[in-house]
Design a protein around this motif. Structure first.
Motif, short mmCIF file in Angstrom:
data_model
loop_
_atom_site.label_atom_id
_atom_site.label_comp_id
_atom_site.label_asym_id
_atom_site.label_seq_id
_atom_site.Cartn_x
_atom_site.Cartn_y
_atom_site.Cartn_z
N LEU A 97 -13.78 -0.90 -13.20
CA LEU A 97 -12.37 -0.92 -12.79
C LEU A 97 -11.83 0.50 -12.64
N TYR A 98 -12.12 1.36 -13.62
CA TYR A 98 -11.62 2.73 -13.57
C TYR A 98 -12.35 3.56 -12.50
N ASP A 99 -13.63 3.29 -12.31
CA ASP A 99 -14.37 3.98 -11.24
C ASP A 99 -13.74 3.70 -9.88
N HIS A 100 -13.36 2.45 -9.68
CA HIS A 100 -12.74 2.05 -8.41
C HIS A 100 -11.39 2.76 -8.22
N LYS A 101 -10.59 2.79 -9.29
CA LYS A 101 -9.28 3.46 -9.22
C LYS A 101 -9.43 4.96 -8.95
N GLN A 102 -10.41 5.56 -9.63
CA GLN A 102 -10.63 6.99 -9.46
C GLN A 102 -11.11 7.31 -8.05
N LYS A 103 -11.96 6.47 -7.51
CA LYS A 103 -12.47 6.67 -6.15
C LYS A 103 -11.33 6.64 -5.15
N GLU A 104 -10.40 5.67 -5.32
CA GLU A 104 -9.25 5.57 -4.43
C GLU A 104 -8.38 6.82 -4.50
N ALA A 105 -8.15 7.30 -5.73
CA ALA A 105 -7.32 8.50 -5.92
C ALA A 105 -7.97 9.73 -5.28
N LYS A 106 -9.28 9.87 -5.42
CA LYS A 106 -9.99 11.00 -4.83
C LYS A 106 -9.97 10.94 -3.31
N GLU A 107 -10.08 9.74 -2.76
CA GLU A 107 -10.00 9.58 -1.30
C GLU A 107 -8.62 9.97 -0.79
N THR A 108 -7.59 9.60 -1.54
CA THR A 108 -6.22 9.99 -1.18
C THR A 108 -6.07 11.50 -1.17
N LEU A 109 -6.65 12.14 -2.19
CA LEU A 109 -6.59 13.60 -2.27
C LEU A 109 -7.32 14.25 -1.10
N ASP A 110 -8.48 13.71 -0.74
CA ASP A 110 -9.25 14.29 0.37
C ASP A 110 -8.45 14.25 1.67
N VAL A 111 -7.76 13.13 1.90
CA VAL A 111 -6.94 13.00 3.10
C VAL A 111 -5.81 14.03 3.09
N MET A 112 -5.19 14.19 1.94
CA MET A 112 -4.08 15.14 1.82
C MET A 112 -4.55 16.59 2.02
N TYR A 113 -5.73 16.89 1.51
CA TYR A 113 -6.27 18.24 1.68
C TYR A 113 -6.51 18.55 3.16
N GLU A 114 -6.94 17.53 3.90
CA GLU A 114 -7.16 17.71 5.35
C GLU A 114 -5.84 17.93 6.07
N GLU A 115 -4.80 17.20 5.64
CA GLU A 115 -3.49 17.28 6.30
C GLU A 115 -2.72 18.54 5.92
N HIS A 116 -3.04 19.11 4.75
CA HIS A 116 -2.29 20.27 4.25
C HIS A 116 -3.24 21.39 3.84
N PRO A 117 -3.79 22.11 4.80
CA PRO A 117 -4.70 23.22 4.45
C PRO A 117 -3.98 24.35 3.70
N GLU A 118 -2.63 24.40 3.81
CA GLU A 118 -1.89 25.45 3.10
C GLU A 118 -1.96 25.29 1.59
N TRP A 119 -2.31 24.08 1.13
CA TRP A 119 -2.43 23.86 -0.32
C TRP A 119 -3.67 24.55 -0.89
N ARG A 120 -4.56 24.98 0.03
CA ARG A 120 -5.79 25.60 -0.42
C ARG A 120 -5.51 26.88 -1.22
N LYS A 121 -4.40 27.55 -0.90
CA LYS A 121 -4.06 28.78 -1.61
C LYS A 121 -3.88 28.52 -3.11
N LYS A 122 -3.19 27.44 -3.44
CA LYS A 122 -2.98 27.10 -4.85
C LYS A 122 -4.32 26.79 -5.53
N GLN A 123 -5.20 26.07 -4.80
CA GLN A 123 -6.50 25.73 -5.38
C GLN A 123 -7.34 26.98 -5.60
N GLU A 124 -7.31 27.88 -4.63
CA GLU A 124 -8.07 29.12 -4.77
C GLU A 124 -7.56 29.95 -5.94
N TYR A 125 -6.23 29.95 -6.11
CA TYR A 125 -5.64 30.68 -7.23
C TYR A 125 -6.11 30.10 -8.56
#
Length: 525
Positions: free
Chosen positions: A446-474
């Protein structure tokens, strides 16, 4: 006894009622309580006569605020303030809480003596009262608007530590100042030594008791008992420190920081943490509600006839001193934008501690009446005018919280971490034979499924917002540098490198971390 209980119930009913209404209409409840308290005091209401008579006794307010409610308010705030937040903002908090408070004290003291024409002792007692800040209403507005956590931490941290310093200044000015003046240059040294003795003594008492009670929590997994430990800790540290003539305020703050961080780490289960925080949340809300209602009630009993000029001048003096103190003390700091300084300046509200200290002065203290009138007037202006306009200032300066997309990103990232920790706990429960393999596999899936969904959401957001990469690099660069720091320390412990080389490498890494932090905050803002 019956009469006292009736008064207590009336106080509680009014405080809770006004707080509930203010929260319902999403307005700062401290300001609403002060206004309602003033109205109750000024308008003839026979049903409120017992309450008015109770409040007219000055020692009542001083006892309730300082002895009963102050340890609760300080303890709750310090208990929930992470060391990591303090460490990240230690320069800004230190600059305001120490440098800013000292500058405020000197400017108001000198201004009160030369401009308001108060006696030297009266001037510096008033200055000590006005050095303390009370950000309760400001922080409640911050939460509503979603203001940057760093800014909230600086305001809260300043208030926690400058309260202790202001109380020490008050003690020196009200008790020892005349004798120090007679001593001349030696008196300045004596005052400085007294300041260090009271402040450091309070920190030692609070730190020692915080450590002891943290150890107690590691012996039990019983949250009702651990809540009682926290009550004993906060009130015990305050009373013990005061009994040996060191700062009870600083003792409670340090005790809360140690207990809420070290104690939580070594001895509190998640259930205990949740229940202790919930308990002190309720108690702090109750204490704040009573405090601000009492401030409003007390304001109704000051006589301001023919004092309007003095009051206006004192308000301008306090505002000017705060402005000079904030901008001067923060001048050497990098990474603090000008618009944050504007909010820190206007958000330095005065509150209940100033009133309680003023009322604690003995009846024959020279200038007591003027001190009380000026303290009440400045506090009322501060809460009403500054408190009601701080949200407009925040909006005008465009200090906004995260937008909708950023909030969704943070929610998804939080979900990944939550589910990761939940899976880790399930593994532990299975290994300890608390749950069966069948239950573990079902829950983990159950938790693996929830975590997979959350990670997929994050991947989509990272593609849509490359400017967030600065915070990640920091974040990645800072964490990597911390790892380098740990590697150097590990090599040194194993005696694989010299201490001289280790010191040089560590200093280089720390400098690099500071440079990256300053650069990031400057670019971010």
């Amino acid at each position: 006894m019956h009469h006292s209980l009736n008064i207590a119930f009336i106080l509680l009913a009014v405080a809770v009622g006004v707080t509930a209404l203010a929260k319902k209409i999403k307005k700062p409840y401290p300001i609403a309580l002060v206004v309602v308290g003033a109205i109750i005091g000024l308008v003839p209401l026979p049903a409120m006569d017992p309450l008015k008579e109770f409040v007219e006794e000055g020692y009542t307010f001083e006892f309730i605020i300082i002895s009963l409610l102050l340890p609760t308010l300080l303890g709750e705030a310090s208990l929930k303030l992470p060391f990591s937040h303090l460490r990240e903002n230690v320069k800004a908090i230190g600059a305001l809480a120490v440098g800013g408070t000292f500058l405020t004290f000197l400017i108001i003291g000198a201004g009160s003596y030369y401009i308001l024409d108060l006696s030297l002792q009266t001037a510096f007692v008033f200055a000590a009262l006005m050095s303390a800040t009370d950000p309760v209403s400001v922080l409640s507005i911050f939460k509503t608007l979603g203001v940057n956590r760093k800014l909230s931490t600086v305001i809260e941290g300043e208030s926690l530590f400058n309260d202790g310093l202001a109380v020490v200044f008050f003690m020196i000015a009200s008790i020892y100042l005349p004798s120090y003046i007679e001593m001349g240059a030696e008196g300045i040294l004596a005052a400085v030594l007294m300041l260090f003795k009271v402040a450091i003594g309070g920190a030692i008492v609070g730190g020692g008791l915080g450590y002891i009670f943290s150890k107690f929590t590691s012996w039990y997994d019983d949250y009702p008992l651990e809540i009682l430990f926290s009550i004993l800790l906060f009130y015990g540290s305050f009373l013990i420190a005061e009994s040996i003539h060191v700062s009870g305020v600083i003792a409670v703050v340090v005790a809360g920081l140690v207990f809420g961080n070290y104690g939580a780490k070594i001895g509190m289960s998640p259930t205990t943490k949740i229940n202790i925080h919930s308990f002190w949340d309720v108690l702090a809300l109750f204490a704040n509600s009573l405090v601000f209602l009492l401030v409003g009630l007390e304001i109704a009993y000051i006589d301001i006839n023919d004092k309007w000029g003095l009051i206006a001048a004192s308000i301008l003096l306090v505002l000017s001193a705060r402005t000079v103190a904030v901008y001067t003390s923060m001048l050497p700091l990098k990474g603090i934008p000008a618009k944050w300084k504007h909010v820190l300046n206007w958000g330095g509200l005065k509150g209940s501690l100033s009133i309680a200290l003023a009322l604690s002065l003995p009846g024959d203290f020279p200038g007591r009446e003027n001190i009380i009138i000026l303290a009440f007037s400045v506090v009322f202006f501060s809460l009403l005018v500054q408190g009601m306009t701080i949200s407009s200032l925040i909006n005008k300066l465009n200090i906004k919280g995260p937008n909708k997309e950023r909030t969704e990103y943070e929610e998804a990232m939080t979900a990944v971490h939550r589910y990761d920790y939940a899976i880790e706990r399930l593994h532990k429960l299975k290994n300890e034979a608390v749950i069966s393999t069948i239950v573990f596999e079902r829950m983990k899936a159950l938790y693996d499924h929830k975590q997979k969904e959350a990670k997929e959401t994050l991947d989509v957001m990272y593609e849509e917002h490359p400017e967030w990469r600065k915070k990640q690099e920091y974040i990645a660069s800072i964490e990597a540098l911390y790892a380098e720091h740990e590697a150097i320390e590990r090599l040194l412990r194993k005696d694989m490198i010299s201490s001289q080389l280790a010191e040089e490498e560590i200093e280089r890494i720390i400098d690099h971390i500071e440079q990256k932090k300053n650069k990031y905050y400057e670019e971010e803002i």
